[in-house]
Scaffold this motif. Sequence first.
Motif, PDB file in Angstrom:
ATOM      1  N   HIS A  69      59.330  45.284  47.258  1.00  0.00           N
ATOM      2  CA  HIS A  69      59.760  45.916  48.508  1.00  0.00           C
ATOM      3  C   HIS A  69      61.035  46.745  48.330  1.00  0.00           C
ATOM      4  N   GLU A  70      61.689  46.602  47.186  1.00  0.00           N
ATOM      5  CA  GLU A  70      62.940  47.314  46.945  1.00  0.00           C
ATOM      6  C   GLU A  70      62.738  48.645  46.208  1.00  0.00           C
ATOM      7  N   LEU A  71      61.509  48.936  45.799  1.00  0.00           N
ATOM      8  CA  LEU A  71      61.249  50.144  45.024  1.00  0.00           C
ATOM      9  C   LEU A  71      61.098  51.360  45.929  1.00  0.00           C
ATOM     10  N   ASP A  72      61.560  52.499  45.453  1.00  0.00           N
ATOM     11  CA  ASP A  72      61.459  53.762  46.182  1.00  0.00           C
ATOM     12  C   ASP A  72      60.004  54.221  46.180  1.00  0.00           C
ATOM     13  N   VAL A  73      59.411  54.395  47.353  1.00  0.00           N
ATOM     14  CA  VAL A  73      57.991  54.744  47.428  1.00  0.00           C
ATOM     15  C   VAL A  73      57.696  56.106  46.815  1.00  0.00           C
ATOM     16  N   SER A  74      58.712  56.973  46.700  1.00  0.00           N
ATOM     17  CA  SER A  74      58.476  58.301  46.123  1.00  0.00           C
ATOM     18  C   SER A  74      58.102  58.227  44.650  1.00  0.00           C
ATOM     19  N   LEU A  75      58.382  57.092  44.011  1.00  0.00           N
ATOM     20  CA  LEU A  75      57.993  56.906  42.614  1.00  0.00           C
ATOM     21  C   LEU A  75      56.484  56.998  42.435  1.00  0.00           C
ATOM     22  N   PHE A  76      55.732  56.635  43.469  1.00  0.00           N
ATOM     23  CA  PHE A  76      54.293  56.429  43.354  1.00  0.00           C
ATOM     24  C   PHE A  76      53.471  57.523  44.031  1.00  0.00           C
ATOM     25  N   ILE A  77      54.146  58.588  44.449  1.00  0.00           N
ATOM     26  CA  ILE A  77      53.476  59.716  45.086  1.00  0.00           C
ATOM     27  C   ILE A  77      53.922  61.002  44.409  1.00  0.00           C
ATOM     28  N   GLY A 103      57.345  68.591  31.572  1.00  0.00           N
ATOM     29  CA  GLY A 103      57.336  68.663  33.029  1.00  0.00           C
ATOM     30  C   GLY A 103      56.559  67.559  33.709  1.00  0.00           C
ATOM     31  N   VAL A 104      56.007  66.621  32.945  1.00  0.00           N
ATOM     32  CA  VAL A 104      55.215  65.516  33.503  1.00  0.00           C
ATOM     33  C   VAL A 104      56.145  64.377  33.912  1.00  0.00           C
ATOM     34  N   SER A 105      55.940  63.831  35.104  1.00  0.00           N
ATOM     35  CA  SER A 105      56.766  62.706  35.559  1.00  0.00           C
ATOM     36  C   SER A 105      55.964  61.414  35.720  1.00  0.00           C
ATOM     37  N   ARG A 106      54.631  61.553  35.828  1.00  0.00           N
ATOM     38  CA  ARG A 106      53.748  60.393  35.942  1.00  0.00           C
ATOM     39  C   ARG A 106      52.579  60.604  34.994  1.00  0.00           C
ATOM     40  N   LEU A 107      52.297  59.598  34.161  1.00  0.00           N
ATOM     41  CA  LEU A 107      51.272  59.732  33.129  1.00  0.00           C
ATOM     42  C   LEU A 107      50.223  58.642  33.302  1.00  0.00           C
ATOM     43  N   LEU A 108      48.946  59.058  33.377  1.00  0.00           N
ATOM     44  CA  LEU A 108      47.835  58.119  33.533  1.00  0.00           C
ATOM     45  C   LEU A 108      46.986  58.158  32.270  1.00  0.00           C
ATOM     46  N   LEU A 109      46.743  56.984  31.685  1.00  0.00           N
ATOM     47  CA  LEU A 109      46.024  56.892  30.419  1.00  0.00           C
ATOM     48  C   LEU A 109      44.569  56.498  30.635  1.00  0.00           C
ATOM     49  N   HIS A 140      58.507  58.685  34.564  1.00  0.00           N
ATOM     50  CA  HIS A 140      59.006  57.449  35.172  1.00  0.00           C
ATOM     51  C   HIS A 140      57.894  56.494  35.625  1.00  0.00           C
ATOM     52  N   LEU A 141      56.641  56.899  35.429  1.00  0.00           N
ATOM     53  CA  LEU A 141      55.525  56.023  35.813  1.00  0.00           C
ATOM     54  C   LEU A 141      54.406  56.176  34.795  1.00  0.00           C
ATOM     55  N   GLY A 182      43.735  66.201  32.853  1.00  0.00           N
ATOM     56  CA  GLY A 182      44.300  67.322  33.585  1.00  0.00           C
ATOM     57  C   GLY A 182      45.393  66.894  34.537  1.00  0.00           C
ATOM     58  N   LEU A 183      45.778  67.799  35.412  1.00  0.00           N
ATOM     59  CA  LEU A 183      46.846  67.557  36.370  1.00  0.00           C
ATOM     60  C   LEU A 183      46.283  67.167  37.731  1.00  0.00           C
ATOM     61  N   TYR A 184      46.888  66.159  38.333  1.00  0.00           N
ATOM     62  CA  TYR A 184      46.411  65.626  39.601  1.00  0.00           C
ATOM     63  C   TYR A 184      47.601  65.299  40.499  1.00  0.00           C
ATOM     64  N   GLU A 185      47.309  65.154  41.764  1.00  0.00           N
ATOM     65  CA  GLU A 185      48.243  64.562  42.718  1.00  0.00           C
ATOM     66  C   GLU A 185      47.875  63.091  42.832  1.00  0.00           C
ATOM     67  N   LEU A 186      48.871  62.222  42.764  1.00  0.00           N
ATOM     68  CA  LEU A 186      48.653  60.780  42.789  1.00  0.00           C
ATOM     69  C   LEU A 186      49.291  60.158  44.019  1.00  0.00           C
ATOM     70  N   ILE A 187      48.550  59.253  44.655  1.00  0.00           N
ATOM     71  CA  ILE A 187      49.117  58.360  45.665  1.00  0.00           C
ATOM     72  C   ILE A 187      48.722  56.941  45.253  1.00  0.00           C
ATOM     73  N   ALA A 188      49.712  56.105  44.965  1.00  0.00           N
ATOM     74  CA  ALA A 188      49.436  54.737  44.509  1.00  0.00           C
ATOM     75  C   ALA A 188      50.463  53.792  45.126  1.00  0.00           C
TER      76      ALA A 188
END
Length: 208
Positions: A69-77, A103-109, A140-141, A182-188
Motif C-alpha cells: 500500500h506504500e508503493l507509488d501506483v505510477s510505477l505500474f502504469i 529509454g525503456v522504464s518497464r521491461l516484460l520478459l 524500474h519494473l 515490441g512497445l506497449y502501454e502497461l497497466i498492472a
Amino acid sequence: MKEKPWIDVSIPLTNDMGVWPGDKPFNFRLSYTKEQTKSVNIGEMSTSVHTGTHMDAPFHYDNDGKKIHELDVSLFIGPAKVVDVRGHEVIGRKELEAFNLDGVSRLLLRSLDRADSSFPERYPILKEDIGPFLKEKGIHLIGTECPSVDPVDSKHLPAHHALYQNGVYILENLVLKDVKPGLYELIALPLSIHGGDGSPVRAVIREL
C-alpha cells in the motif's frame, strides 16, 4: 486512428489453478446466494497474495522494505517493452544486452510461454547481475512469466535482493505467449492491501 485493443496478460483466478508449493490455494465460493438473500449473490475468496499474476512488495523479502500500500501506483502504469528471452535457463546482463533498451522504464520478459495456470515444473531464473544492468538502463519494473525470479527452493533470493537494491520492482506470473515483442502501454495495478507483502494484479497491455 482506431486505438489498439487492450490485451489481458494475467492468469485467471480459478479454484483449480496452480500455486507456489505449500502456499494457500485460491478459493472462491458464494457465501450467500440470491435465493438466500432475496436480492444478491455474495461471494468470498481466500488466497495467498502471491497467487497468479502478482506484484511483490519489497516487504516480501525485506522486513524494512515498503509494503504494497506504500508503493507509488505510477510505477505500474506506463510504457513497457516486451522482449523474447525464451530458450535461456538464466537471464541476466549478457542475455539482455542483445536488445535495445534505451529509454525503456518497464521491461516484460516473454520467458516461459506457459500454456495454462498450472505451476511450472521448471522455469528460467534471473541472475544477480540483472539488477545493476537494469538500473544502468533506467528500468524500474521487470515482469516475468515465471512464478518467481529465483529458484523455487531458494532461501536467500539473490535475484529479488539484487533487483530491490537497484530500485527495480517485480511483477510475476504474466502470460505473454501470444504477445509479440515490441512497445506497449502497461497497466498492472496491485490492490491497496494495508501491510501487504504483495498483491494479485490484473495486468493488461496495449500496443503502442
